[in-house]
Design a protein around this motif. Structure first.
Motif, mmCIF file in Angstrom:
data_model
loop_
_atom_site.group_PDB
_atom_site.id
_atom_site.type_symbol
_atom_site.label_atom_id
_atom_site.label_comp_id
_atom_site.label_asym_id
_atom_site.label_seq_id
_atom_site.Cartn_x
_atom_site.Cartn_y
_atom_site.Cartn_z
ATOM 1 N N ILE A 1 0.849 -1.200 0.000
ATOM 2 C CA ILE A 1 0.000 0.000 0.000
ATOM 3 C C ILE A 1 0.884 1.248 0.000
ATOM 4 O O ILE A 1 0.582 2.228 -0.682
ATOM 5 N N LYS A 2 1.991 1.206 0.720
ATOM 6 C CA LYS A 2 2.939 2.332 0.684
ATOM 7 C C LYS A 2 3.499 2.498 -0.736
ATOM 8 O O LYS A 2 3.593 3.614 -1.241
ATOM 9 N N ALA A 3 3.866 1.375 -1.352
ATOM 10 C CA ALA A 3 4.404 1.424 -2.718
ATOM 11 C C ALA A 3 3.339 1.942 -3.688
ATOM 12 O O ALA A 3 3.638 2.754 -4.575
ATOM 13 N N PHE A 4 2.112 1.501 -3.492
ATOM 14 C CA PHE A 4 1.003 2.004 -4.315
ATOM 15 C C PHE A 4 0.860 3.522 -4.132
ATOM 16 O O PHE A 4 0.746 4.259 -5.108
ATOM 17 N N GLY A 5 0.873 3.987 -2.891
ATOM 18 C CA GLY A 5 0.767 5.425 -2.615
ATOM 19 C C GLY A 5 1.899 6.202 -3.258
ATOM 20 O O GLY A 5 1.684 7.266 -3.840
ATOM 21 N N HIS B 1 3.616 9.816 -7.600
ATOM 22 C CA HIS B 1 4.592 10.075 -8.666
ATOM 23 C C HIS B 1 4.038 9.823 -10.070
ATOM 24 O O HIS B 1 4.813 9.828 -11.041
ATOM 25 N N SER B 2 2.748 9.593 -10.192
ATOM 26 C CA SER B 2 2.119 9.275 -11.487
ATOM 27 C C SER B 2 2.829 8.108 -12.176
ATOM 28 O O SER B 2 3.163 8.164 -13.358
ATOM 29 N N ARG B 3 3.037 7.050 -11.436
ATOM 30 C CA ARG B 3 3.712 5.871 -11.976
ATOM 31 C C ARG B 3 2.801 4.645 -12.052
ATOM 32 O O ARG B 3 3.264 3.543 -12.297
ATOM 33 N N ASP C 1 -3.880 7.302 -19.747
ATOM 34 C CA ASP C 1 -3.200 8.439 -20.383
ATOM 35 C C ASP C 1 -1.697 8.201 -20.484
ATOM 36 O O ASP C 1 -1.069 8.555 -21.473
ATOM 37 N N LEU C 2 -1.111 7.554 -19.487
ATOM 38 C CA LEU C 2 0.330 7.268 -19.519
ATOM 39 C C LEU C 2 0.650 6.163 -20.529
ATOM 40 O O LEU C 2 1.688 6.211 -21.188
ATOM 41 N N LEU C 3 -0.247 5.184 -20.626
ATOM 42 C CA LEU C 3 -0.037 4.132 -21.623
ATOM 43 C C LEU C 3 -0.063 4.714 -23.037
ATOM 44 O O LEU C 3 0.731 4.327 -23.891
ATOM 45 N N GLU D 1 -9.106 8.817 -18.916
ATOM 46 C CA GLU D 1 -8.589 8.380 -17.630
ATOM 47 C C GLU D 1 -7.194 8.945 -17.377
ATOM 48 O O GLU D 1 -6.295 8.796 -18.184
ATOM 49 N N ASN D 2 -7.036 9.629 -16.255
ATOM 50 C CA ASN D 2 -5.734 10.039 -15.739
ATOM 51 C C ASN D 2 -5.807 9.946 -14.226
ATOM 52 O O ASN D 2 -6.876 9.683 -13.668
ATOM 53 N N ARG D 3 -4.709 10.139 -13.563
ATOM 54 C CA ARG D 3 -4.645 9.955 -12.115
ATOM 55 C C ARG D 3 -5.676 10.792 -11.369
ATOM 56 O O ARG D 3 -6.457 10.268 -10.568
ATOM 57 N N ASP D 4 -5.668 12.081 -11.600
ATOM 58 C CA ASP D 4 -6.546 12.945 -10.823
ATOM 59 C C ASP D 4 -8.018 12.719 -11.156
ATOM 60 O O ASP D 4 -8.874 12.795 -10.270
ATOM 61 N N HIS D 5 -8.310 12.400 -12.406
ATOM 62 C CA HIS D 5 -9.708 12.121 -12.747
ATOM 63 C C HIS D 5 -10.165 10.811 -12.113
ATOM 64 O O HIS D 5 -11.204 10.764 -11.456
ATOM 65 N N LEU D 6 -9.409 9.731 -12.317
ATOM 66 C CA LEU D 6 -9.840 8.413 -11.846
ATOM 67 C C LEU D 6 -10.042 8.374 -10.342
ATOM 68 O O LEU D 6 -11.023 7.831 -9.850
ATOM 69 N N PHE D 7 -9.122 8.942 -9.587
ATOM 70 C CA PHE D 7 -9.185 8.829 -8.132
ATOM 71 C C PHE D 7 -9.965 9.942 -7.447
ATOM 72 O O PHE D 7 -10.428 9.752 -6.322
#
Length: 181
Positions: A16-20, A25-27, A32-34, A56-62
């Motif tokens: 969960i830390k690694a996920f966070g 870091h948008s990783r 969108d990154l793909l 889909e991007n980080r800020d939209h999805l979450f």
């Protein structure tokens, strides 16, 4: 202390830390990154799995998706936080972190709610994208409450300053009936 220091200091499993960390870091392999990395995706493939409208991007999805905002608003209601409004990752995390610290919560471990919510959104998204699993707001809320409440041993000790434990049990039972029934 910044969000990165808080992530590594959290009392959550390493994954969960690694996920966070990857989320900050948008990783995470977001659509969108793909696309930026040259993966051939159609316009429809790029859309958010939840709303089907926005890319889909980080800020939209979450945080920005209208469907996900319903999840955040429900959780904010559970802990008496007020309406969800911050749609950027770092700011959202710090908003929740500062809210819990303002409540003087014992051991300051309630950031786990933010991690449980983002983690469950990610798991539901992946299930829908890759395994075509059905999902609903209620099932996502149930998954979040399961991550967050676990077996309930630490909940009463940590959450009592905000909401009585019986309220969390009632919430979880209500969600269980909605998901199952």
């Amino acid at each position: 202390m910044d969000a990165f220091d808080l992530v590594w200091g959290m009392d959550v499993p390493f994954k969960i830390k690694a996920f966070g960390w990857r989320l900050f870091h948008s990783r995470l392999p977001m659509k969108d990154l793909l696309e930026l990395r040259g993966m051939p995706l159609s316009v429809d493939d790029l859309k958010c799995i939840f709303c089907g409208v926005c890319k889909e991007n980080r800020d939209h999805l979450f945080f920005g998706c209208l469907v996900v905002k319903n999840i955040w608003n429900e959780i904010a209601f559970w802990v008496d936080k007020g309406a969800f409004s911050v749609e950027e990752c770092f700011s959202n995390f710090m908003d929740w972190h500062l809210f819990f610290h303002s409540k003087l919560v014992l051991d300051r471990k309630l950031d786990i709610i933010w991690f449980a919510t983002t983690w469950c959104i990610w798991l539901v998204r992946n299930g829908a994208c890759f395994r075509k699993e059905a999902w609903s707001v209620n099932s996502t809320l149930f998954g979040t409450s399961s991550c967050w409440l676990g077996d309930g041993r630490f909940v009463e000790k940590l959450l009592n300053p905000i909401i009585p434990y019986t309220s969390f049990v009632r919430i979880r039972c209500t969600i269980s009936r909605n998901v199952i029934g």
